[in-house]
Design an enzyme around this catalytic site. Structure first.
Site, PDB file in Angstrom:
ATOM      1  N   GLU A 354       0.620  -1.464   0.542  1.00 12.45           N
ATOM      2  CA  GLU A 354      -0.126   0.407   0.500  1.00 12.45           C
ATOM      3  C   GLU A 354       0.559   1.170  -0.425  1.00 12.45           C
ATOM      4  O   GLU A 354       0.747   1.867  -0.397  1.00 12.45           O
ATOM      5  CB  GLU A 354      -0.617  -0.569   1.262  1.00 12.45           C
ATOM      6  CG  GLU A 354      -2.293   0.967   0.463  1.00 12.45           C
ATOM      7  CD  GLU A 354      -3.110   1.128   2.177  1.00 12.45           C
ATOM      8  OE1 GLU A 354      -4.288   0.473   1.471  1.00 12.45           O
ATOM      9  OE2 GLU A 354      -3.202   0.804   3.726  1.00 12.45           O
ATOM     10  N   HIS A 385       7.752 -26.330   3.720  1.00 10.80           N
ATOM     11  CA  HIS A 385       6.967 -27.663   3.078  1.00 10.80           C
ATOM     12  C   HIS A 385       5.563 -27.467   2.845  1.00 10.80           C
ATOM     13  O   HIS A 385       4.610 -27.724   2.230  1.00 10.80           O
ATOM     14  CB  HIS A 385       6.169 -27.908   4.229  1.00 10.80           C
ATOM     15  CG  HIS A 385       6.984 -29.297   5.330  1.00 10.80           C
ATOM     16  ND1 HIS A 385       8.156 -30.431   5.345  1.00 10.80           N
ATOM     17  CD2 HIS A 385       8.119 -28.720   6.648  1.00 10.80           C
ATOM     18  CE1 HIS A 385       8.890 -30.186   5.682  1.00 10.80           C
ATOM     19  NE2 HIS A 385       9.142 -29.087   6.870  1.00 10.80           N
ATOM     20  N   LYS A 507     -13.742   0.960  -4.382  1.00 12.10           N
ATOM     21  CA  LYS A 507     -14.722   1.086  -3.418  1.00 12.10           C
ATOM     22  C   LYS A 507     -16.112   2.096  -3.203  1.00 12.10           C
ATOM     23  O   LYS A 507     -17.023   2.478  -3.657  1.00 12.10           O
ATOM     24  CB  LYS A 507     -14.057   2.178  -2.484  1.00 12.10           C
ATOM     25  CG  LYS A 507     -13.244   1.555  -0.670  1.00 12.10           C
ATOM     26  CD  LYS A 507     -12.890   2.962  -0.655  1.00 12.10           C
ATOM     27  CE  LYS A 507     -11.748   2.611   0.848  1.00 12.10           C
ATOM     28  NZ  LYS A 507     -11.144   3.644   1.148  1.00 12.10           N
TER      29      LYS A 507
END
Ligand code: F6P
Length: 540
Positions: A354, A385, A507
Site C-alpha cells: 500500500e 513444506h 470503493k
C-alpha cells in the site's frame, strides 16, 4: 511539499548504469564466490541493541554498496528523512506530514505543533490508563464491571498491526482475550456473538476515517447486540471507538468519554503505535506497550543519526532497490522462524504494497523504476513444506527475508535448535546451491536427467534478521526498521509512500453493485451476467 516544489529525485540513469555493470561483474561468480570470503559476515552485517541484520547473502560487494550509497545521497535521502521527522508535508497529495514516529519519540512530537501535540499526549495517556484497567479485566470508566473479551473491529491498518502485536508478545496474566473482526463478511461476527457474553465483552471500533463500510456495518450490528442484551445505557458503556474523526464517531453514538483520538498525520498502516492498539495494550499492559514504543523510538534515533554505511533502514532500503531495480526480482518473501510472528507477512503486505505500490512519481510522471515487489510470507518451518520448492528451484528468483530469535520464551532447547538449524540450512542452501559434482557425491550415481532434477543453482539471495529475544523492545525496533526501510525505498523511487489512491476506485463502484444485489437498482454494465447468476442461485 507539493508536487510542484518537491525536491525528490529517483535513482538516476547514470547510477543505474553503474549498478548494472556491478551486477554483471558480481553475477559471474554469484553468491558462492562472495561467500568464500570468511570475513564477509563481519563486513556485511550490522547490529543494534539485540537486533542483528546480516546481509552477507545478498549479491553485493563494497564497491557496489558505495555506488548505491552515492545514488541514495544524490536522491536526497538524508534531506528527505529529515523532512519526514521535521513534520513537513511529505505526503504531498494529501498535504500532510507522516508523523507516526511522534507517537513514540517525544522530540518528534514537538514537531506536530503545540496544540496537536497536547491532544495526542492526552489520548495516549488515556490509552495507557485504560490499558491497565483492561489488563486487570475491568471495563474502562466503569469501576467494578468485568471485561473478559474485546472485539476489536477494524480493517487494514486499523487491525493488522494490533493483531500482530497481540500475538507476538507475552500476555502475562491478563484474563483478556481479543477477537479481531476485519472483513465485512458476517461469518466471524455471527460466531462471536453466539459464543460471547455481552456482559463481559467490550467492543472497540477502530477506524481512522470512521467511514469504512466494513467497520461501520460490524459496528452497527454489535451496537445493536449490546443494546438488545444489556439495554441502551449498559450497552453503550461497552462500546468504544478509536478514530481521527471524532465527530463522525459521536454521530454514530460513541460517547466522548469512550473515544480515543489520533491525528490524521498517522497513516493507517503506520498506526499500530497509536490508540489504534488499545486492545493490544490492554492484553499486554501499558508497561510492555511503552517498551515497544521505546524500541521503535530507538530505531527512529538510529535512522536519524547513524552514518549511511551503518544505518540499518538505509542499508535495507538500498538492498530493496538493488533487488527490485537491478536484479529485477518481482517479489519478496518474509519468512519468520518464530510462530509468534505468524502475522508479520500480513502486516508487511500492507506496509510495502500500500505504501510503495505506485506507478507515478511525486511530480506526476510515470515512474521510470519498478516499485514495490509482491510480498508474501509464511512461518518457518511451515514455509519449507509449502513454498520453498519454488524458492530453491522455481524459475523466478525471490529474495527472502528471514527472521530468527536466539532466545525463545520456552525451555525446549532441542526444538529450538532444530528450528534454528532449519533456518540456517535454508540460508546456506539458497545461497550456495549444490552443483552436479556435489550432488553425485551426496546421492550417488544417477543419470543426467535425474542429476538435473537434483542440482541446485544457488545464488539465491536472502537477508537475515536475528533478534536476541522477541520482547516488546525488539518488536518495536523490528517493525520501525521495516517502516523506515519502506520509506527509504520510496525516496529512491521518488514516490509518495504515504497515500493510497489505488484503493479508491473499487470503493466507488461497490455501492452501486450493492444496490443492484439488493434489487434496488439495475446491474451496472459489465456485471449483468454475474449478478443474474447470483440471483438465480439465490432463487430470486
Ligand atoms: O482502504 C485502504 C485503507 O484506507 C487503509 O489505508 C486503511 O488502513 C484501511 O483502509 C482502514 O481505514 P480506516 O482506518 O479509515 O477505517
Amino acid at each position: 511539499m507539493t508536487p510542484e516544489n518537491h525536491t525528490g529525485q529517483e535513482l538516476t540513469p547514470e547510477t543505474l548504469d553503474l549498478l548494472h555493470k556491478n551486477h554483471s561483474r558480481l553475477s559471474a561468480g554469484g553468491l558462492p564466490a562472495l561467500l568464500d570470503d570468511e570475513a564477509r559476515f563481519h563486513s556485511f552485517s550490522e547490529s543494534l541493541e539485540g537486533l542483528l541484520f546480516d546481509f552477507s547473502r545478498v549479491l553485493l560487494d563494497q564497491e557496489t554498496l558505495e555506488v548505491l550509497m552515492e545514488g541514495a545521497r544524490a536522491s536526497g535521502l538524508e534531506a528527505r528523512r529529515d523532512a519526514l521527522f521535521a513534520g513537513e508535508n511529505v505526503n504531498a497529495t494529501e498535504q500532510r506530514p507522516a508523523l507516526h514516529m511522534a507517537l513514540r519519540s517525544p522530540d518528534v512530537l514537538a514537531n506536530a505543533g503545540g496544540e496537536e501535540a497536547a491532544r495526542v499526549t492526552a489520548a495516549m495517556n488515556t490509552m495507557f490508563e485504560w490499558a491497565d484497567e483492561l489488563h486487570e479485566g475491568e471495563l474502562p470508566g466503569s469501576p467494578g464491571e468485568k471485561v473478559r473479551h474485546i472485539i476489536h473491529v477494524g480493517i487494514g491498518g486499523s487491525l493488522l498491526g494490533t493483531q500482530l502485536v497481540c500475538e507476538a508478545l507475552d500476555r502475562g496474566t491478563s484474563p483478556l482475550t481479543v477477537h479481531f473482526l476485519g472483513s465485512v463478511d458476517a461469518v466471524l461476527r455471527e460466531r462471536l456473538i453466539r459464543e460471547l457474553d455481552p456482559a463481559e465483552t467490550m467492543v472497540v471500533l477502530v477506524s481512522k476515517s470512521f467511514s469504512t463500510g466494513d467497520t461501520l456495518l460490524h459496528g452497527r450490528r454489535l451496537r445493536d447486540w449490546l443494546a438488545r442484551n444489556l439495554g441502551d445505557e449498559q450497552g453503550a458503556k461497552r462500546l468504544f471507538a478509536v478514530t481521527s474523526q471524532v465527530e463522525r464517531a459521536g454521530k454514530f453514538g460513541i460517547a466522548p468519554e469512550r473515544l480515543l483520538y489520533f491525528s490524521d498525520w498517522v497513516g493507517g498502516r503506520y498506526s499500530l503505535w497509536s490508540p489504534v492498539s488499545l486492545s493490544a495494550a490492554g492484553v499486554l499492559g501499558s508497561h510492555a506497550f511503552r517498551e515497544m514504543l521505546a524500541g521503535a523510538a530507538r530505531m527512529d534515533r538510529h535512522f536519524r543519526e547513524a552514518p549511511m554505511d551503518e544505518n540499518l533502514p538505509m542499508l535495507y532500503g538500498l538492498i530493496g532497490a538493488w533487488h527490485r531495480n537491478i536484479c529485477g526480482y518481482p517479489a519478496w518473501g518474509v519468512m519468520a522462524y518464530d510462530q509468534r510472528l505468524r502475522l508479520l507477512p500480513a502486516w508487511m503486505q500492507q506496509l510495502v504494497m500500500e505504501s510503495n505500490g505506485k506507478s507515478v512519481t511525486q511530480d506526476g510522471r510515470p515512474a521510470p523504476l519498478a516499485t514495490a515487489p509482491v510480498v508474501f510470507g509464511e512461518t518457518g518451518t511451515e514455509a519449507q513444506h509449502s513454498v520453498f520448492q519454488a524458492m530453491h528451484q522455481g524459475s523466478d528468483v525471490v529474495p527472502l527475508n528471514f527472521i530468527g530469535v536466539v532466545r525463545p520464551d520456552h525451555d525446549d532447547r532441542e526444538a529450538h535448535n532444530e528450528l534454528l538449524a532449519n533456518l540456517f540450512a535454508q540460508l546456506e542452501a539458497l545461497a550456495k546451491g549444490r552443483d552436479a559434482e556435489a550432488t553425485r557425491a551426496e546421492v550417488g550415481e544417477i543419470d543426467d536427467a535425474m542429476l538435473a532434477q537434483r542440482t541446485f543453482a544457488g545464488s539465491r539471495p536472502s537477508e537475515l534478521i536475528m533478534l536476541d529475544r522477541l520482547d516488546p523492545k525488539r518488536l518495536g525496533m523490528l517493525l520501525a526498521l521495516y517502516e523506515h526501510k519502506v520509506f527509504v525505498e520510496s525516496v529512491l523511487w521518488n514516490i509518495n509512500a504515504f497515500d493510497q489512491w489505488g484503493v479508491e476506485l473499487g470503493k466507488t463502484l461497490a455501492p452501486g453493485i450493492q444496490a443492484a444485489l439488493a434489487g434496488k437498482a439495475v446491474a451496472p454494465g459489465g456485471l449483468e451476467a454475474l449478478l443474474d447468476h447470483v440471483a438465480r442461485v439465490r432463487g430470486q
